[in-house]
Design an enzyme around this catalytic site. Structure first.
Site, PDB file in Angstrom:
ATOM      1  N   HIS A  37       0.762  -1.242   0.000  1.00  0.00           N
ATOM      2  CA  HIS A  37       0.000   0.000   0.000  1.00  0.00           C
ATOM      3  C   HIS A  37       0.799   1.303   0.000  1.00  0.00           C
ATOM      4  CE1 HIS A  37      -3.537  -2.413   0.548  1.00  0.00           C
ATOM      5  NE2 HIS A  37      -3.025  -2.955   1.627  1.00  0.00           N
ATOM      6  N   ARG A  45       0.183   7.562 -11.956  1.00  0.00           N
ATOM      7  CA  ARG A  45      -1.078   7.303 -11.267  1.00  0.00           C
ATOM      8  C   ARG A  45      -2.211   7.016 -12.252  1.00  0.00           C
ATOM      9  NH1 ARG A  45      -2.243  11.687  -6.881  1.00  0.00           N
ATOM     10  NH2 ARG A  45      -3.845  10.180  -6.350  1.00  0.00           N
ATOM     11  N   ASP A  46      -1.885   6.330 -13.350  1.00  0.00           N
ATOM     12  CA  ASP A  46      -2.876   5.962 -14.346  1.00  0.00           C
ATOM     13  C   ASP A  46      -2.941   4.440 -14.462  1.00  0.00           C
ATOM     14  OD1 ASP A  46      -0.475   5.365 -15.611  1.00  0.00           O
ATOM     15  OD2 ASP A  46      -0.690   6.879 -17.176  1.00  0.00           O
ATOM     16  N   LYS A  64      -4.828  -9.467  -8.098  1.00  0.00           N
ATOM     17  CA  LYS A  64      -5.573  -8.943  -6.953  1.00  0.00           C
ATOM     18  C   LYS A  64      -6.705  -8.072  -7.485  1.00  0.00           C
ATOM     19  CE  LYS A  64      -4.974  -6.732  -2.465  1.00  0.00           C
ATOM     20  NZ  LYS A  64      -4.067  -6.064  -1.542  1.00  0.00           N
ATOM     21  N   CYS A 104      -6.409   0.823  -7.572  1.00  0.00           N
ATOM     22  CA  CYS A 104      -6.214  -0.014  -8.752  1.00  0.00           C
ATOM     23  C   CYS A 104      -7.244  -1.135  -8.704  1.00  0.00           C
ATOM     24  CB  CYS A 104      -4.807  -0.596  -8.768  1.00  0.00           C
ATOM     25  SG  CYS A 104      -3.494   0.662  -8.775  1.00  0.00           S
ATOM     26  N   HIS A 137      -2.593  -2.975   8.319  1.00  0.00           N
ATOM     27  CA  HIS A 137      -3.697  -3.315   7.430  1.00  0.00           C
ATOM     28  C   HIS A 137      -4.381  -2.029   6.988  1.00  0.00           C
ATOM     29  CE1 HIS A 137      -7.265  -5.276   5.816  1.00  0.00           C
ATOM     30  NE2 HIS A 137      -7.997  -4.486   6.572  1.00  0.00           N
TER      31      HIS A 137
END
Length: 145
Positions: A37, A45-46, A64, A104, A137
């Protein structure tokens, strides 16, 4: 010859106080949190960013479904577990300030690589679970749209 135990006891006690934070930095759950993360300086950031970053972080075997990258300093993210976070439901903590994030989302289809992702960016308060003063987390449920 007599030896005073005072100095030896002092060194021992200082070792107990100083060692835990150093050990905590090597906590496997904290390291996993960072891998999944944390990205201080994202490029783009695309959709392409999501695909390459997810692959580099080992989050694509299988693909994921959803992941969020938080863009900020490690110290500012860790501070959510202390002075810069407030209690949130189920023993979680929410940041008092917003962070830039990139979400994402897997586009669907095959769960085996190559994985294709759709990126969305924004600025949000983040919710984390903490252990030993470190985030372990990210509660992504607050990010789903």
């Amino acid at each position: 010859m007599t030896v005073s135990l005072g100095p030896l006891l002092l060194v021992f006690m200082l070792g107990l106080v100083v060692t835990p934070p150093a050990l905590a930095q090597n906590d496997p759950r904290y390291k996993k949190f960072l891998t999944q993360h944390y990205d201080a300086n994202p490029s783009g950031r695309d959709d392409r960013y999501c695909g390459s970053t997810m692959r580099k972080r080992g989050l694509t075997s299988p693909c994921k479904d959803f992941n969020t990258f938080v863009h900020g300093s490690k110290d500012s993210i860790k501070a959510i577990c202390g002075k810069d976070g407030e209690p949130y439901e189920n023993n979680l903590r929410i940041s008092t300030s917003q962070f830039q994030v990139t979400n994402c989302k897997h586009r669907g289809g095959n769960t085996r690589p190559p994985c294709k992702y759709r990126a969305s960016r924004g600025s949000r308060h983040i919710v984390v679970a903490c252990e030993n003063g470190l985030p372990v987390h990210l509660d992504e449920s607050v990010f789903r749209q």
